[in-house]
Design an enzyme around this catalytic site. Structure first.
Site, short mmCIF file in Angstrom:
data_model
loop_
_atom_site.label_atom_id
_atom_site.label_comp_id
_atom_site.label_asym_id
_atom_site.label_seq_id
_atom_site.Cartn_x
_atom_site.Cartn_y
_atom_site.Cartn_z
CB SER A 179 -0.95 -0.04 1.20
OG SER A 179 -2.05 0.83 1.01
CG ASP A 201 -4.13 -1.97 0.79
OD1 ASP A 201 -3.03 -2.54 0.91
OD2 ASP A 201 -4.41 -0.92 1.38
#
Length: 307
Positions: free
Chosen positions: A37, A188
């Site tokens: 991320s 993610d």
């Protein structure tokens, strides 16, 4: 290993990486760079040859353009779409292939955010072959159908451009839509693990890596007391910390020396309950730069011995 952490986690981590550089270790020299991320943004920059100090101070032209992009997300997600793209994470949680937190993330609707500013970053950083100069830069995303983590950039992973990979690793459930790469709908990687440190286990077991530095803005070993709205953030941080605890224990059991760097209480107070709240950036940066020298020194001097 650089973990997830949103807008504020990026700023805190950049200060820590700059301090590591000042204390004599250049993060760009790591044998493997693994990011999740916001950590994926950072390892893409490091893997492209940008110094940690230049990232922290935004003196690199590409970093400065990225951090000032009008496309960066705000403190709240955009209007979600009526679709649950991560239900595979929920099914995986029911069979204990992923944690409960990942299963809950699978119940979030399709995010309405636009990841174009991340794709632009990757396009600006990429070499002619579409990746970074560093031979082992891995950006972790999660397969929305199965919960399996995919380290984009690893030889066994589907091929992707650097921009696609950053956007996939940043596709926060409920905030951004999945990114499709080679038929895989990716979210993610932080939905499954904040750092994915365990992905280095094969490298350690094979004797190719002996020391690991884990920078984890979303975990707090030993707990992190809070008051008011910050208690809600701790509800998220607690299971993430347990996940990092297990991964670090796995690497140490395999014989690695692991240094684990996490925010101090003052850093957490500066961040507040919303890790996407850009209004707190100046305070987070100032606090991180104040605390990083002692934090980094203490962690690097107390590496767990090889077992």
């Amino acid at each position: 290993m650089i973990g997830c952490g949103g807008t504020l986690g990026f700023a805190w981590t950049a200060a820590v990486l700059a301090e590591l550089e000042r204390q004599g270790w250049d993060p760009r020299t790591a044998d493997v760079l693994v990011g999740t991320s916001a950590g994926a943004e950072l390892v893409a920059m490091l893997g492209s040859g940008i110094r940690a100090s230049a990232i922290d101070a935004a003196t690199d032209r590409k970093v400065a353009a990225h951090l000032s992009s009008p496309g960066a997300p705000g403190r709240m997600p955009g209007l979600p779409r009526p679709w649950l793209p991560g239900l595979g994470l929920t099914r995986a949680a029911l069979t204990r292939r992923v944690d409960v937190l990942a299963g809950l993330a699978g119940l979030l609707p399709r995010g309405g955010g636009d990841p174009h500013w991340l794709v632009e970053l990757g396009d600006a950083l990429a070499t002619r072959d579409g990746w970074t100069r560093h031979p082992a830069t891995w950006l972790v995303a999660a397969d929305a159908a199965t919960g399996e983590r995919i380290a984009l950039g690893h030889p066994d992973a589907p091929r992707a451009t650097l921009g696609e990979a950053i956007a996939a690793s940043w596709a926060i459930p409920g905030w951004f839509p999945p990114v499709t790469i080679d038929g895989h709908r990716l979210l993610d990687g932080g939905a499954v693990s904040p750092t994915s440190a365990d992905l280095l286990h094969p490298e350690i077991a094979a004797g190719r890596i002996g020391e690991v530095v884990v920078v984890a803005p979303m975990s707090s070993h030993g707990g992190a007391p809070a008051k008011g709205a910050a208690r809600l953030e701790r509800l998220l941080r607690h299971p993430m910390t347990r996940r990092v605890d297990r991964e670090v224990a796995l690497l140490r059991a395999a014989g690695a020396r692991v240094s684990r760097i996490e925010p101090t209480r003052a850093d957490l107070d500066a961040m507040g309950p919303n890790f996407m709240d850009a209004a707190r950036l100046d305070d987070v940066r100032a606090t991180a730069r104040t605390n990083a020298p002692s934090l980094v020194t203490r962690r690097l001097k107390t590496l767990e011995p090889t077992r």
